[in-house]
Motif scaffolding. Structure first.
Motif, short mmCIF file in Angstrom:
data_model
loop_
_atom_site.label_atom_id
_atom_site.label_comp_id
_atom_site.label_asym_id
_atom_site.label_seq_id
_atom_site.Cartn_x
_atom_site.Cartn_y
_atom_site.Cartn_z
N CYS A 74 -68.10 25.67 -62.19
CA CYS A 74 -69.20 25.39 -61.27
C CYS A 74 -69.82 26.71 -60.82
CB CYS A 74 -68.65 24.64 -60.04
SG CYS A 74 -69.83 24.40 -58.72
N TYR A 85 -67.56 30.03 -62.22
CA TYR A 85 -68.65 29.78 -63.17
C TYR A 85 -68.32 30.24 -64.57
CZ TYR A 85 -70.87 34.54 -62.57
OH TYR A 85 -71.17 35.87 -62.52
N SER A 86 -67.20 30.93 -64.75
CA SER A 86 -66.78 31.35 -66.08
C SER A 86 -65.82 30.31 -66.65
CB SER A 86 -66.10 32.72 -66.02
OG SER A 86 -65.56 33.02 -67.29
N PHE A 133 -71.36 28.33 -58.03
CA PHE A 133 -71.37 28.05 -56.59
C PHE A 133 -72.76 28.16 -55.97
CE2 PHE A 133 -71.06 30.08 -52.35
CZ PHE A 133 -70.62 28.98 -51.65
N LEU A 134 -73.59 29.06 -56.49
CA LEU A 134 -74.90 29.27 -55.88
C LEU A 134 -75.88 28.14 -56.21
CD1 LEU A 134 -75.51 33.10 -56.32
CD2 LEU A 134 -74.60 31.88 -54.34
N TRP A 143 -56.66 40.45 -57.73
CA TRP A 143 -57.69 41.21 -57.04
C TRP A 143 -57.25 41.58 -55.63
CZ3 TRP A 143 -61.68 43.32 -59.49
CH2 TRP A 143 -61.91 42.85 -60.79
N ILE A 171 -70.85 38.55 -56.42
CA ILE A 171 -72.20 37.99 -56.38
C ILE A 171 -73.19 39.00 -55.80
CG2 ILE A 171 -73.59 36.21 -55.21
CD1 ILE A 171 -71.24 34.25 -55.68
N ASN A 174 -58.08 33.49 -62.00
CA ASN A 174 -56.84 32.98 -62.63
C ASN A 174 -56.04 32.06 -61.70
OD1 ASN A 174 -55.83 34.78 -60.78
ND2 ASN A 174 -54.98 36.21 -62.27
N TYR A 229 -62.36 37.31 -68.80
CA TYR A 229 -61.42 36.18 -68.98
C TYR A 229 -61.09 35.92 -70.44
CZ TYR A 229 -61.76 35.71 -64.00
OH TYR A 229 -61.69 35.98 -62.65
N GLY A 272 -64.81 30.82 -56.70
CA GLY A 272 -64.58 31.90 -57.67
C GLY A 272 -63.09 32.14 -57.81
N GLU A 283 -61.22 27.07 -53.27
CA GLU A 283 -61.44 28.51 -53.47
C GLU A 283 -62.70 28.72 -54.31
OE1 GLU A 283 -59.70 32.79 -55.00
OE2 GLU A 283 -58.54 31.00 -55.50
C1 LIG Z 1 -63.37 39.57 -58.27
S1 LIG Z 1 -63.11 38.08 -59.12
C2 LIG Z 1 -62.00 37.26 -58.00
C3 LIG Z 1 -61.25 36.10 -58.63
C4 LIG Z 1 -60.25 35.40 -57.68
N1 LIG Z 1 -60.89 34.98 -56.44
C5 LIG Z 1 -59.08 36.30 -57.37
O1 LIG Z 1 -59.00 36.80 -56.25
O2 LIG Z 1 -58.25 36.50 -58.26
C6 LIG Z 1 -64.67 37.22 -58.82
C7 LIG Z 1 -64.73 35.82 -59.43
O3 LIG Z 1 -65.94 35.19 -59.02
C8 LIG Z 1 -66.43 34.43 -60.10
N2 LIG Z 1 -67.86 34.19 -59.82
C9 LIG Z 1 -68.85 35.11 -59.70
N3 LIG Z 1 -70.02 34.52 -59.42
C10 LIG Z 1 -69.78 33.19 -59.32
C11 LIG Z 1 -70.58 32.05 -59.04
N4 LIG Z 1 -71.91 32.16 -58.80
N5 LIG Z 1 -70.00 30.83 -59.01
C12 LIG Z 1 -68.67 30.70 -59.25
N6 LIG Z 1 -67.86 31.74 -59.55
C13 LIG Z 1 -68.40 32.97 -59.57
C14 LIG Z 1 -66.12 35.29 -61.32
O4 LIG Z 1 -66.15 34.60 -62.53
C15 LIG Z 1 -64.74 35.81 -60.95
O5 LIG Z 1 -63.73 34.94 -61.40
#
Ligand SMILES: C[S@@+](CC[C@H](N)C(=O)[O-])C[C@H]1O[C@@H](n2cnc3c(N)ncnc32)[C@H](O)[C@@H]1O
Length: 236
Positions: free
Chosen positions: A118, A93-94, A120-121, A39, A151, A71, A22, A68, A66
């Motif tokens: 946040c 979380y980023s 999520f876990l 994605w 994850i 963008n 990011y 994670g 949603e």
């Molecule tokens: C493959 S990307 C998908 C992003 C978005 N859902 C999309 O389809 O464009 C995975 C996303 O999950 C987020 N992520 C991974 N682990 C996470 C967690 N424990 N809590 C929140 N976000 C998380 C990452 O920062 C990343 O933005």
């Protein structure tokens, strides 16, 4: 219990990886307005939105989160499909992802979509202003596109489980009874997702699926991505 088939841990399962992604995407957005990676492609976004239109019509005013959100592409797609932005939220979380999604929301004039940082876990996401105070059993719909996959690539614990084993119960905890959870994955088949999510611990039952384009190879056929929806049947 561990998920059915555990992929090997990789850098894609670390927060550092996503922070780096990011940071680059924020720079690209600043430089030339590029909103970043979609994605699994536009097709999967469209199909998830069609699923929403079929099962959660806009008139219901559902509160949609949603997990994670990166963008924010999926949530902005819902805005374009006439879902009320005040009822849409994304968590990531980023911090860079949240900043990028907020920057994109301004450029698209969709500032009413809420994005929060946040994990999520570990943390219950903040709710929207009209939702009251309770952070659990409060969302009508959860969506995930690629986050469970990321994850599942996290570092394994002493028992050999990836952090994904925590995910189904975390999702069930946030959903209202009869709430829906739609997940799109490139690492798990529909059957694997069902095995992980439909358990006594979650109260999820299979609800519906999305048909994606299929490929054939060596006599067997499959989809590049799988999307399955679950309904939460009992309150936990
Ligand atoms: C493959 S990307 C998908 C992003 C978005 N859902 C999309 O389809 O464009 C995975 C996303 O999950 C987020 N992520 C991974 N682990 C996470 C967690 N424990 N809590 C929140 N976000 C998380 C990452 O920062 C990343 O933005």
């Amino acid at each position: 219990m561990s998920t059915s088939i555990e992929p090997e841990s990789s850098r894609l399962g670390t927060k550092q990886h996503w922070d780096d992604v990011y940071e680059r995407e924020l720079q690209n957005f600043d430089d030339d307005g590029d909103e970043g990676e979609v994605w699994f492609g536009e097709d999967s976004v469209e199909k998830m939105i069609q699923w929403a239109e079929e099962h959660v019509p806009t008139a219901q005013g559902a509160n949609i989160l949603e997990i994670g959100s990166g963008n924010g592409t999926l949530l902005f797609g819902l805005v374009d499909a006439q879902y009320d932005p005040k009822h849409l939220a994304g968590i990531d979380y980023s911090a860079g992802a949240v900043k990028l999604a907020r920057n994109v929301s301004q450029a698209r004039d969709a500032q009413d979509v809420t994005f929060n940082e946040c994990d999520f876990l570990n943390d219950d996401p903040a709710v929207l202003p009209h939702m009251g105070d309770t952070r659990t059993a409060c969302w009508d719909v959860l969506m995930d596109k690629g986050t469970y996959d990321a994850i599942a690539l996290g570092e394994k614990d002493a028992e050999g489980r990836s952090p994904a084993w925590l995910y189904p119960r975390r999702a069930a905890r946030l959903l209202k009874e009869d709430g829906l959870f739609l997940i799109t994955s490139c690492n798990f088949t529909e059957d694997e997702l069902k095995t992980s999510f439909v358990t006594a611990d979650t109260g999820f039952e299979y609800h519906s699926r999305i048909q994606h384009r299929t490929f054939s190879f060596g006599g067997s056929s499959g989809s590049v991505v799988s999307s399955v929806a679950f309904k939460k049947t009992v309150q936990h």
